[in-house]
Write a protein that holds these residues in place. Structure first.
Motif, PDB file in Angstrom:
ATOM      1  N   MET A 179       0.815  -1.217   0.000  1.00 41.82           N
ATOM      2  CA  MET A 179       0.000   0.000   0.000  1.00 41.82           C
ATOM      3  C   MET A 179       0.854   1.276   0.000  1.00 41.82           C
ATOM      4  SD  MET A 179      -3.021  -0.178  -0.623  1.00 41.82           S
ATOM      5  CE  MET A 179      -4.731  -0.470  -0.292  1.00 41.82           C
ATOM      6  N   GLU A 232       2.781   2.630  -2.268  1.00 44.59           N
ATOM      7  CA  GLU A 232       2.598   3.443  -3.475  1.00 44.59           C
ATOM      8  C   GLU A 232       1.243   4.136  -3.433  1.00 44.59           C
ATOM      9  OE1 GLU A 232       3.061   0.192  -3.479  1.00 44.59           O
ATOM     10  OE2 GLU A 232       4.496  -0.447  -5.006  1.00 44.59           O
ATOM     11  N   PHE A 233       0.287   3.408  -2.899  1.00 44.25           N
ATOM     12  CA  PHE A 233      -1.042   4.003  -2.835  1.00 44.25           C
ATOM     13  C   PHE A 233      -1.009   5.284  -2.032  1.00 44.25           C
ATOM     14  CE2 PHE A 233      -5.445   4.340  -3.116  1.00 44.25           C
ATOM     15  CZ  PHE A 233      -5.880   4.849  -1.915  1.00 44.25           C
ATOM     16  N   MET A 243       0.718   7.947  -4.034  1.00 44.64           N
ATOM     17  CA  MET A 243      -0.005   8.495  -5.179  1.00 44.64           C
ATOM     18  C   MET A 243      -1.323   9.150  -4.780  1.00 44.64           C
ATOM     19  SD  MET A 243       1.138   8.431  -8.332  1.00 44.64           S
ATOM     20  CE  MET A 243      -0.314   8.316  -9.351  1.00 44.64           C
ATOM     21  N   TYR A 244      -2.121   8.405  -4.088  1.00 54.14           N
ATOM     22  CA  TYR A 244      -3.417   8.977  -3.716  1.00 54.14           C
ATOM     23  C   TYR A 244      -3.325   9.318  -2.234  1.00 54.14           C
ATOM     24  CZ  TYR A 244      -5.705   7.710  -8.070  1.00 54.14           C
ATOM     25  OH  TYR A 244      -6.063   7.616  -9.382  1.00 54.14           O
ATOM     26  N   LEU A 282      -7.693  11.726  -1.455  1.00 49.65           N
ATOM     27  CA  LEU A 282      -8.895  10.924  -1.199  1.00 49.65           C
ATOM     28  C   LEU A 282      -9.936  11.743  -0.454  1.00 49.65           C
ATOM     29  CD1 LEU A 282      -7.622   7.388  -0.233  1.00 49.65           C
ATOM     30  CD2 LEU A 282      -8.777   8.142  -2.314  1.00 49.65           C
ATOM     31  N   TYR A 284     -11.536  14.075  -2.793  1.00 51.70           N
ATOM     32  CA  TYR A 284     -12.383  13.328  -3.735  1.00 51.70           C
ATOM     33  C   TYR A 284     -13.694  12.929  -3.082  1.00 51.70           C
ATOM     34  CZ  TYR A 284     -13.880   9.535  -6.840  1.00 51.70           C
ATOM     35  OH  TYR A 284     -14.594   8.704  -7.664  1.00 51.70           O
ATOM     36  N   LYS A 285     -13.570  12.427  -1.842  1.00 52.02           N
ATOM     37  CA  LYS A 285     -14.772  11.933  -1.176  1.00 52.02           C
ATOM     38  C   LYS A 285     -15.608  13.067  -0.580  1.00 52.02           C
ATOM     39  CE  LYS A 285     -13.069   7.300  -0.205  1.00 52.02           C
ATOM     40  NZ  LYS A 285     -12.558   6.365   0.795  1.00 52.02           N
ATOM     41  N   CYS A 298     -12.398  11.047 -12.743  1.00 51.97           N
ATOM     42  CA  CYS A 298     -11.475  10.301 -11.886  1.00 51.97           C
ATOM     43  C   CYS A 298     -11.148  11.089 -10.619  1.00 51.97           C
ATOM     44  CB  CYS A 298     -10.205   9.963 -12.656  1.00 51.97           C
ATOM     45  SG  CYS A 298      -9.216  11.395 -13.074  1.00 51.97           S
ATOM     46  N   ALA A 299     -10.579  10.410  -9.662  1.00 56.04           N
ATOM     47  CA  ALA A 299     -10.261  11.022  -8.366  1.00 56.04           C
ATOM     48  C   ALA A 299      -9.343  12.223  -8.537  1.00 56.04           C
ATOM     49  CB  ALA A 299      -9.625   9.975  -7.451  1.00 56.04           C
ATOM     50  N   ILE A 300      -8.374  12.104  -9.438  1.00 51.07           N
ATOM     51  CA  ILE A 300      -7.427  13.206  -9.613  1.00 51.07           C
ATOM     52  C   ILE A 300      -8.134  14.460 -10.123  1.00 51.07           C
ATOM     53  CG2 ILE A 300      -5.408  13.979 -10.932  1.00 51.07           C
ATOM     54  CD1 ILE A 300      -4.552  11.995  -8.917  1.00 51.07           C
ATOM     55  N   VAL A 321      -0.777  11.688 -18.979  1.00 50.87           N
ATOM     56  CA  VAL A 321      -2.221  11.447 -19.112  1.00 50.87           C
ATOM     57  C   VAL A 321      -2.963  11.995 -17.899  1.00 50.87           C
ATOM     58  CG1 VAL A 321      -3.990   9.654 -19.215  1.00 50.87           C
ATOM     59  CG2 VAL A 321      -1.925   9.418 -20.575  1.00 50.87           C
ATOM     60  N   ARG A 322      -2.415  11.709 -16.718  1.00 51.42           N
ATOM     61  CA  ARG A 322      -3.095  12.167 -15.504  1.00 51.42           C
ATOM     62  C   ARG A 322      -2.954  13.666 -15.275  1.00 51.42           C
ATOM     63  NH1 ARG A 322      -4.858   8.072 -12.422  1.00 51.42           N
ATOM     64  NH2 ARG A 322      -6.679   9.374 -12.391  1.00 51.42           N
ATOM     65  N   HIS A 337     -13.894   5.697 -11.065  1.00 50.99           N
ATOM     66  CA  HIS A 337     -13.489   5.953 -12.441  1.00 50.99           C
ATOM     67  C   HIS A 337     -12.458   4.920 -12.910  1.00 50.99           C
ATOM     68  CE1 HIS A 337     -11.808   7.998 -15.929  1.00 50.99           C
ATOM     69  NE2 HIS A 337     -12.893   8.738 -15.933  1.00 50.99           N
ATOM     70  N   PRO A 338     -12.586   4.443 -14.141  1.00 48.66           N
ATOM     71  CA  PRO A 338     -11.659   3.427 -14.651  1.00 48.66           C
ATOM     72  C   PRO A 338     -10.185   3.830 -14.555  1.00 48.66           C
ATOM     73  CG  PRO A 338     -13.530   3.617 -16.116  1.00 48.66           C
ATOM     74  CD  PRO A 338     -13.688   4.690 -15.086  1.00 48.66           C
ATOM     75  N   HIS A 339      -9.885   5.111 -14.674  1.00 59.26           N
ATOM     76  CA  HIS A 339      -8.488   5.534 -14.525  1.00 59.26           C
ATOM     77  C   HIS A 339      -7.962   5.223 -13.131  1.00 59.26           C
ATOM     78  CE1 HIS A 339      -7.624   8.623 -17.923  1.00 59.26           C
ATOM     79  NE2 HIS A 339      -7.579   7.372 -18.312  1.00 59.26           N
ATOM     80  N   ASP A 340      -8.809   5.454 -12.147  1.00 63.78           N
ATOM     81  CA  ASP A 340      -8.396   5.168 -10.769  1.00 63.78           C
ATOM     82  C   ASP A 340      -8.258   3.657 -10.564  1.00 63.78           C
ATOM     83  OD1 ASP A 340      -8.463   7.908 -10.138  1.00 63.78           O
ATOM     84  OD2 ASP A 340     -10.606   7.820  -9.773  1.00 63.78           O
ATOM     85  N   GLN A 350      -5.029   2.601 -12.234  1.00 61.89           N
ATOM     86  CA  GLN A 350      -3.867   3.107 -11.503  1.00 61.89           C
ATOM     87  C   GLN A 350      -3.570   2.235 -10.279  1.00 61.89           C
ATOM     88  OE1 GLN A 350      -2.822   7.080 -11.793  1.00 61.89           O
ATOM     89  NE2 GLN A 350      -0.999   5.833 -11.564  1.00 61.89           N
ATOM     90  N   ILE A 351      -4.601   1.913  -9.548  1.00 62.54           N
ATOM     91  CA  ILE A 351      -4.390   1.119  -8.338  1.00 62.54           C
ATOM     92  C   ILE A 351      -4.018  -0.324  -8.700  1.00 62.54           C
ATOM     93  CG2 ILE A 351      -5.513   0.239  -6.241  1.00 62.54           C
ATOM     94  CD1 ILE A 351      -7.034   2.965  -6.197  1.00 62.54           C
ATOM     95  N   TRP A 405      -0.343  -0.807  -9.270  1.00 59.88           N
ATOM     96  CA  TRP A 405       0.512  -0.982  -8.077  1.00 59.88           C
ATOM     97  C   TRP A 405       0.522  -2.424  -7.614  1.00 59.88           C
ATOM     98  CZ3 TRP A 405      -2.468   3.674  -5.861  1.00 59.88           C
ATOM     99  CH2 TRP A 405      -2.063   4.819  -6.560  1.00 59.88           C
ATOM    100  N   GLU A 406      -0.473  -3.183  -8.049  1.00 59.58           N
ATOM    101  CA  GLU A 406      -0.491  -4.616  -7.751  1.00 59.58           C
ATOM    102  C   GLU A 406       0.162  -5.413  -8.877  1.00 59.58           C
ATOM    103  OE1 GLU A 406      -1.624  -5.614  -4.759  1.00 59.58           O
ATOM    104  OE2 GLU A 406      -1.943  -3.475  -4.355  1.00 59.58           O
ATOM    105  N   SER A 451     -10.076   1.137  -1.159  1.00 58.25           N
ATOM    106  CA  SER A 451      -9.443   2.457  -1.132  1.00 58.25           C
ATOM    107  C   SER A 451     -10.395   3.569  -1.548  1.00 58.25           C
ATOM    108  CB  SER A 451      -8.257   2.491  -2.094  1.00 58.25           C
ATOM    109  OG  SER A 451      -7.451   1.361  -1.934  1.00 58.25           O
ATOM    110  N   LEU A 452     -11.186   3.312  -2.573  1.00 59.25           N
ATOM    111  CA  LEU A 452     -11.952   4.404  -3.180  1.00 59.25           C
ATOM    112  C   LEU A 452     -13.460   4.203  -3.106  1.00 59.25           C
ATOM    113  CD1 LEU A 452      -9.831   5.027  -6.381  1.00 59.25           C
ATOM    114  CD2 LEU A 452     -10.120   6.601  -4.500  1.00 59.25           C
TER     115      LEU A 452
END
Lengths: 144, 417
Positions: A1, A3-4, A7-8, A13, A16-17, A65-67, A106-107, B354-357, B360-361, B364-365, B415-416
């Motif tokens: 986790m 990297e998660f 990154m996010y 998060l 986003y939420k 997307c979240a970003i 892209v992001r 979203h598919p991008h998210d 992306q996650i 990492w796997e 996560s999301l």
């Protein structure tokens, strides 16, 4: 986790939420919407001015997307109380520092969508300069 | 060429085949990639890479015009690749096989070189709602340029073509072109191209088939399809990038105007008039990607030794496993037809994310999937989504890849979600 978390980050998060300044302002002085057709991100930004061209309040709506959504939420916090002129030339790095994570090309488009839309809204009402990369002909982001 | 690790049998020895693919020696966080993006592009076996290297080292010069032995070797390599491609597609003649940069270029060739001369007001171009932009957009554009109307065959909610719409389309004018993919790159739907070809010919139309997504995974027989044009690409079938092929019916190709001009497509040039070369060279302007064509032929040989039927069965088993696992998850929605009517592609949506998210996650796997509209925006509109996440399989895919995908999706949700 790890990297998660890199990154996010939790702050992304969180934005986003629970997006800040969510919902369009009624009434508003300026509004613009845009989308990133590559991934379907959509953002609409509305602005109300205070004295002169000071951005008194700003509200947004969107989906994607979240970003894209978190970055727009962060943007709204960043611009309140500043002038349209100032924001029209805001370097994108200032927002990207806020986002705080490395982004692939892209992001990057996702992260900068809201800023582009806001600059268009300011341009339309205050005649502030519109950087070329955000002009409607750039082909990468569709603004309306 | 090295022997492939597993020969034709009823079941693929995938773990042995994977040893042919150097990319799986590459480790991400200590693990090989769970590569579930073969519909986008396939990985490359040593047999293809070695063949191209040998060609560059021992047989390389420009093709066709050289009179020295090295140029003869190169020409033989290139023309041998054409014979291999013709056999791969069961084409009646290798003169009907035109090498292109890609399936996209092959489809543009038909749209421009045939469409501009043969379409006009009152004519109808019929495509499908499932088309890839590479087929959709050239015909949309050429229809617009010529004044022809542009209509689509709609799909039902399972992503299958609604053929009962055909009669209505026929009443709209003279149907001149029917263009369809054999396998949908987004949903994996296997389209009834034979029936469409029969219908097209009944209307006096040509049938253009985008087989880019089919040819890597199932045998494509241009004669059995009854098509007039079939486009494929090399990079999706274990071959190099930059090479594709168009098969076309000889009498139609001969009657067509050229597409690109210059190089080997020319017979003679005068100050006022130029005459063009015979098939297939008439459509191959400039120095072709002949080393890539040699690599493409090596890939076709490789697939031929393994057996496309065995590959198809292997992928079918993976699709069943994937759909079984994904459909059990309440927050995942799988698009497209049931497993028995689709190729090795599964597009899905993770509720509220979203598919991008998602992609992306998953990365990492160590799970590589594609997220986006897959160059099928009209289909996305029909499905009511901006994008999907897509997992796709090939001969080197293993059940462990799917297990990692599903485990990764639970992390995405945690996560999301």
């Amino acid at each position: 986790m790890s990297e998660f978390e890199q990154m996010y980050r939790e702050v992304i998060l969180d934005h986003y939420k629970s997006p800040r300044n969510h919902g369009l302002l009624e009434p508003h002085d300026a509004i613009a919407e845009g989308e990133n057709p590559l991934c379907g991100d959509e953002v609409t930004v509305s602005v109300r001015f205070g004295e002169g061209d000071v951005i008194e309040d700003v509200g947004f709506e969107g989906r994607g997307c979240a970003i894209s959504q978190a970055a727009t939420s962060m943007l709204t916090d960043l611009v309140k109380g500043r002038t349209a002129q100032e924001i029209s030339v805001l370097p994108k790095e200032e927002l990207l520092d806020e986002v705080g994570i490395p982004l692939s090309p892209v992001r990057l488009k996702c992260a900068l969508l809201g800023l582009g839309v806001l600059k268009v809204a300011l341009h339309r009402t205050k005649g502030t300069p519109l950087p070329e990369e955000w002009s409607a002909s750039s082909g990468e982001i569709t603004l309306s | 060429m090295d022997r492939v690790s597993a020969t034709t049998s009823h079941v693929l020895d995938t773990h042995r085949l994977r040893a042919d693919f150097p990319v799986f020696e590459e480790l991400f966080d200590g693990k090989p990639v769970a590569y579930l993006d073969s519909a986008s592009s396939s990985q490359k076996p040593r047999q293809v890479l070695d063949r191209m290297r040998a060609f560059y080292e021992h047989e390389y010069a420009n093709v066709h015009r050289g009179v020295y032995r090295l140029a003869e070797r190169a020409t033989e390599g290139f023309e041998g690749a054409r014979r291999t491609t013709a056999a791969f597609l069961n084409a009646p003649s290798e003169k009907e096989v035109v090498f292109t940069r890609s399936a996209t270029e092959a489809l543009n060739l038909v749209a421009y070189a045939w469409g501009l001369d043969n379409l006009g007001p009152g004519d109808v171009v019929v495509i499908t709602e499932l088309e890839h932009h590479a087929s959709f957009v050239p015909w949309q554009y050429i229809a617009h340029r010529t004044g022809a109307s542009f209509r689509h065959i709609p799909i039902d909610d399972r992503g299958e073509l609604q053929l009962d719409a055909l009669d209505g389309l026929a009443r709209e004018g003279d149907v001149k072109v029917v263009a369809s993919n054999l396998v949908s790159n987004t949903l994996g739907t296997i389209n009834p191209v034979e029936r469409l070809a029969e219908w097209a010919h009944g209307q006096g139309a040509i049938m253009v088939v985008d087989a880019a997504q089919a040819a890597p995974h199932r045998s494509v027989d241009v004669q059995a399809l009854g098509a007039d044009f079939v486009a494929i690409t090399g990079h999706k079938l274990c071959g190099p990038t930059g090479i594709g092929a168009l098969w076309g019916r000889k009498e139609i190709l001969e009657a067509m105007s050229p597409f690109n001009l210059g190089g080997e497509m020319i017979r003679s040039v005068g100050l006022q008039k130029t005459t063009f070369n015979e098939l297939p060279h008439k459509f191959e302007a400039g120095t072709p990607a002949f080393a890539e064509a040699v690599g493409l032929a090596a890939a076709m040989d490789y697939l031929g030794e393994i057996g496309l039927e065995a590959i198809e069965r292997h992928e079918h088993a993976l699709v069943e496993q994937a759909m079984g696992a994904l459909e059990e998850i309440p927050w995942i929605r799988v698009f497209g037809p049931p497993a028995d009517r689709r190729a090795g592609i599964v597009s899905f949506e993770v509720e509220g994310i979203h598919p991008h998210d998602v992609a992306q996650i998953l990365d990492w796997e160590g799970v590589a999937v594609r997220a986006g509209h897959h160059c099928t925006q009209p289909l996305m509109t029909r499905l009511g989504v901006a994008a999907t996440t897509r997992a796709s399989f090939y001969l080197y895919s293993v059940p462990e890849d799917l297990e990692r995908l599903v485990a990764g999706l639970y992390k995405v949700k945690a996560s999301l979600g």
